[in-house]
Design an enzyme around this catalytic site. Structure first.
Site, PDB file in Angstrom:
ATOM      1  N   ASP A 206       0.854  -1.190   0.000  1.00 44.11           N
ATOM      2  CA  ASP A 206       0.000   0.000   0.000  1.00 44.11           C
ATOM      3  C   ASP A 206       0.887   1.236   0.000  1.00 44.11           C
ATOM      4  O   ASP A 206       1.945   1.250   0.618  1.00 44.11           O
ATOM      5  CB  ASP A 206      -0.907   0.001   1.240  1.00 44.11           C
ATOM      6  CG  ASP A 206      -2.096  -0.938   1.049  1.00 44.11           C
ATOM      7  OD1 ASP A 206      -2.238  -1.521  -0.044  1.00 44.11           O
ATOM      8  OD2 ASP A 206      -2.886  -1.081   2.004  1.00 44.11           O
ATOM      9  N   ASP A 208       0.433   4.045   1.366  1.00 43.62           N
ATOM     10  CA  ASP A 208       0.430   4.881   2.571  1.00 43.62           C
ATOM     11  C   ASP A 208       1.188   4.251   3.740  1.00 43.62           C
ATOM     12  O   ASP A 208       1.101   4.735   4.858  1.00 43.62           O
ATOM     13  CB  ASP A 208      -1.018   5.209   2.982  1.00 43.62           C
ATOM     14  CG  ASP A 208      -1.865   3.972   3.141  1.00 43.62           C
ATOM     15  OD1 ASP A 208      -1.319   2.847   3.093  1.00 43.62           O
ATOM     16  OD2 ASP A 208      -3.082   4.106   3.311  1.00 43.62           O
ATOM     17  N   TRP A 268     -13.668  -0.915  -1.237  1.00 44.05           N
ATOM     18  CA  TRP A 268     -12.705  -1.143  -0.164  1.00 44.05           C
ATOM     19  C   TRP A 268     -12.983  -2.444   0.603  1.00 44.05           C
ATOM     20  O   TRP A 268     -14.097  -2.702   1.020  1.00 44.05           O
ATOM     21  CB  TRP A 268     -12.722   0.046   0.811  1.00 44.05           C
ATOM     22  CG  TRP A 268     -11.708  -0.103   1.905  1.00 44.05           C
ATOM     23  CD1 TRP A 268     -10.404   0.284   1.874  1.00 44.05           C
ATOM     24  CD2 TRP A 268     -11.910  -0.724   3.167  1.00 44.05           C
ATOM     25  NE1 TRP A 268      -9.779  -0.060   3.048  1.00 44.05           N
ATOM     26  CE2 TRP A 268     -10.683  -0.681   3.857  1.00 44.05           C
ATOM     27  CE3 TRP A 268     -13.023  -1.331   3.790  1.00 44.05           C
ATOM     28  CZ2 TRP A 268     -10.522  -1.199   5.144  1.00 44.05           C
ATOM     29  CZ3 TRP A 268     -12.857  -1.860   5.070  1.00 44.05           C
ATOM     30  CH2 TRP A 268     -11.612  -1.780   5.728  1.00 44.05           C
ATOM     31  N   GLU A 271     -10.430  -8.184  -0.053  1.00 44.49           N
ATOM     32  CA  GLU A 271      -9.503  -8.909  -0.936  1.00 44.49           C
ATOM     33  C   GLU A 271      -8.322  -9.531  -0.190  1.00 44.49           C
ATOM     34  O   GLU A 271      -7.817 -10.577  -0.580  1.00 44.49           O
ATOM     35  CB  GLU A 271      -9.019  -7.986  -2.053  1.00 44.49           C
ATOM     36  CG  GLU A 271      -7.849  -7.061  -1.733  1.00 44.49           C
ATOM     37  CD  GLU A 271      -8.148  -5.988  -0.697  1.00 44.49           C
ATOM     38  OE1 GLU A 271      -9.332  -5.675  -0.514  1.00 44.49           O
ATOM     39  OE2 GLU A 271      -7.212  -5.463  -0.082  1.00 44.49           O
ATOM     40  N   ASP A 272      -7.934  -8.901   0.932  1.00 46.05           N
ATOM     41  CA  ASP A 272      -6.795  -9.441   1.679  1.00 46.05           C
ATOM     42  C   ASP A 272      -7.188 -10.694   2.466  1.00 46.05           C
ATOM     43  O   ASP A 272      -6.404 -11.638   2.581  1.00 46.05           O
ATOM     44  CB  ASP A 272      -6.160  -8.369   2.573  1.00 46.05           C
ATOM     45  CG  ASP A 272      -7.192  -7.552   3.325  1.00 46.05           C
ATOM     46  OD1 ASP A 272      -8.406  -7.736   3.082  1.00 46.05           O
ATOM     47  OD2 ASP A 272      -6.795  -6.732   4.166  1.00 46.05           O
ATOM     48  N   MET A 298       1.612   4.783   9.117  1.00 41.07           N
ATOM     49  CA  MET A 298       0.561   4.912   8.099  1.00 41.07           C
ATOM     50  C   MET A 298       0.246   6.384   7.886  1.00 41.07           C
ATOM     51  O   MET A 298       0.013   7.124   8.841  1.00 41.07           O
ATOM     52  CB  MET A 298      -0.699   4.173   8.532  1.00 41.07           C
ATOM     53  CG  MET A 298      -1.783   4.179   7.483  1.00 41.07           C
ATOM     54  SD  MET A 298      -3.293   3.372   8.055  1.00 41.07           S
ATOM     55  CE  MET A 298      -3.068   1.736   7.388  1.00 41.07           C
ATOM     56  N   HIS A 301      -5.344   9.245   5.577  1.00 42.70           N
ATOM     57  CA  HIS A 301      -6.124   9.359   4.338  1.00 42.70           C
ATOM     58  C   HIS A 301      -7.605   9.171   4.633  1.00 42.70           C
ATOM     59  O   HIS A 301      -7.982   8.634   5.663  1.00 42.70           O
ATOM     60  CB  HIS A 301      -5.645   8.336   3.300  1.00 42.70           C
ATOM     61  CG  HIS A 301      -5.854   6.917   3.736  1.00 42.70           C
ATOM     62  ND1 HIS A 301      -4.867   6.178   4.327  1.00 42.70           N
ATOM     63  CD2 HIS A 301      -6.940   6.116   3.691  1.00 42.70           C
ATOM     64  CE1 HIS A 301      -5.325   4.975   4.611  1.00 42.70           C
ATOM     65  NE2 HIS A 301      -6.584   4.916   4.243  1.00 42.70           N
ATOM     66  N   ARG A 303     -10.994   7.337   4.157  1.00 41.59           N
ATOM     67  CA  ARG A 303     -11.337   5.962   3.846  1.00 41.59           C
ATOM     68  C   ARG A 303     -12.174   5.896   2.566  1.00 41.59           C
ATOM     69  O   ARG A 303     -13.059   6.723   2.352  1.00 41.59           O
ATOM     70  CB  ARG A 303     -12.142   5.375   5.005  1.00 41.59           C
ATOM     71  CG  ARG A 303     -11.795   3.936   5.226  1.00 41.59           C
ATOM     72  CD  ARG A 303     -12.597   3.364   6.368  1.00 41.59           C
ATOM     73  NE  ARG A 303     -11.899   2.215   6.914  1.00 41.59           N
ATOM     74  CZ  ARG A 303     -12.499   1.239   7.548  1.00 41.59           C
ATOM     75  NH1 ARG A 303     -13.800   1.265   7.751  1.00 41.59           N
ATOM     76  NH2 ARG A 303     -11.809   0.221   7.999  1.00 41.59           N
TER      77      ARG A 303
END
Ligand SMILES: *[C@@H]1O[C@H](CO)[C@@H](O)[C@H](O)[C@H]1NC(C)=O
Ligand SMILES: *[C@@H]1O[C@H](CO)[C@@H](O)[C@H](O)[C@H]1NC(C)=O
Ligand SMILES: *[C@@H]1O[C@H](CO)[C@@H](O)[C@H](O)[C@H]1NC(C)=O
Ligand SMILES: *[C@@H]1O[C@H](CO)[C@@H](O)[C@H](O)[C@H]1NC(C)=O
Length: 369
Positions: A206, A208, A268, A271-272, A298, A301, A303
């Site tokens: 990612d 971030d 969002w 998928e993980d 992190m 940001h 969401r």
């Protein structure tokens, strides 16, 4: 013809031009074809042994690998002997610093490019005085987060260099007309980076997340590794045991085994966890660095929109992963751009077709090889 002292009417002495002709005949009629066949055989053997010289070996380089002309392949063997082969880099990179404070300073692109002139175009680098033990592609899914990207690149490049990796950074972006799909972009990054170089290890990252310790090696162990164990905004604690998001590492073989990520997670989340199930379903286990090493900062940001369908897809995912992944991914690449700090890849997909699951096309069944 008269007999001479050699008897048998040998003409060698008396008729020297005969002798010459015999020698000539011998070569043109018999020897040349024999030599020719011998020569072809030797060429064949050399080609078999040295023909796939290039990126299979550690000493390879993209330029030689691309040129597969007969001449180059045949002579490759001699190039290999004349170009000094660098010794392998030490197993423990000597210049690691341990804990590092990520820098959140935002430089301009011009400043960044000036600071990283020693990168090859496409955000590629390899150690100059030794042969790296790892060929690593850093795959970063991206949408419209320029500031994060600048900060990320400014933090990650110095670390990867100190780790003496032979690496490239791939920023994968999706057509704005399509909902964001992190997992699909990771699949694209995997396939596209492999077209560029023979990577053996893939870090799915990612944009971030910034490592706080360069002892988190960006390499791939024998089983899939979850890297972002302790994140500052989560109190440096693992939120749950089965988490496999943020930053992860998988070899090419491990990724093929699970058929990559699912392509069906638009929006969002989900998928993980789906990837965790794939890893479990293929009898692979997850490894992690201790949480005092695997620490990340992190960046703040907003969401993104949650994907409410994710729980349903997740349920069926365990059974259907053979039919949803890199073997069924259809996309069109719109841009491939080799910039100083990264390779930029922009793609588009037919979201309707992917979500409905209709018209699935099998490119190749990786899970059955
Ligand atoms: C290569 O260079 C690095 C950094 O300059 C140094 O730490 C390392 O010892 C060198 N390795 C070899 C094999 O010379
Ligand atoms: C995983 O391991 C179990 C038990 O050892 C075995 O029954 C199963 O076939 C294995 N699955 C795969 C995909 O290798
Ligand atoms: C897969 O998950 C099941 C249930 O959580 C667990 O019992 C099993 O040990 C896991 N398999 C592997 C290879 O980790
Ligand atoms: C996308 O896929 C759908 C369903 O398969 C199809 O009807 C549509 O024509 C496709 N759109 C494009 C732009 O190809």
């Amino acid at each position: 013809m008269t007999n001479n002292i050699f008897g048998h009417g040998s003409s060698f002495i008396q008729y020297p031009h005969h002798a010459l002709r015999k020698v000539k005949d011998l070569f043109t009629i018999r020897c040349i074809p024999i030599l020719g066949i011998a020569c072809l055989t030797i060429q064949f053997i050399l080609l078999t042994i040295y023909g796939h010289l290039g990126c299979g070996s550690e000493t390879c380089d993209v330029e030689t690998n691309k040129d597969s002309s007969f001449f180059r392949i045949f002579l490759g063997r001699f190039y290999k002997e004349t170009v000094p082969v660098l010794p392998s880099c030490p197993p423990e990179p000597p210049d690691l610093e341990g804990y590092i404070k990520p820098t959140t300073e935002v430089l301009t692109w011009a400043e960044l490019e000036y600071n990283y002139l020693n990168l090859q175009m496409g955000g590629r680098y390899k150690p100059l005085n030794c042969t790296s033990r790892h060929r690593v592609a850093i795959i970063v899914p991206f949408r419209d987060r320029d500031i994060h990207l600048k900060i990320f690149l400014n933090n990650i490049h110095p670390i990867l260099k100190r780790q003496q990796l032979d690496y490239g950074v791939y920023i994968v972006d999706l057509d704005p007309a399509v909902s964001f799909n992190r997992a699909l972009l990771l699949n694209v990054g995997f396939l596209e980076s492999l077209k560029i170089y023979d990577y053996q290890c893939f870090i799915f990252h990612d944009v971030d997340l910034l490592p706080e310790n360069d002892n988190i090696m960006y390499t791939c162990p024998d089983s899939p590794r979850h890297m972002s164990v302790a994140i500052d905004r989560m109190g440096y604690k693992l939120p749950y045991d089965k988490i496999f998001g943020g930053v992860t590492a998988m070899t090419k073989e491990q990724f093929y085994k699970v058929n990559g990520y699912s392509n069906r997670y638009f929006g969002w989340g989900g998928e993980d966890d789906d990837m965790f199930n794939r890893i479990n379903a293929t009898n692979q286990t997850i490894t992690r660095y201790p949480k005092d090493i695997a620490r990340y900062t992190m960046l703040p940001h907003v969401r993104q929109q949650e994907n409410l369908a994710r729980f349903d897809i997740l349920k069926s995912g365990k059974i259907t992963f053979h039919r949803d992944g890199i073997n069924t991914l259809v996309y069109h690449r719109l841009t491939l751009d080799f910039r100083r700090l990264f390779t930029y890849i922009l793609v588009t997909v037919n979201q309707t077709a992917i979500e409905s699951g209709r018209g699935i096309r099998y490119n190749h069944d990786f899970t059955k090889s």
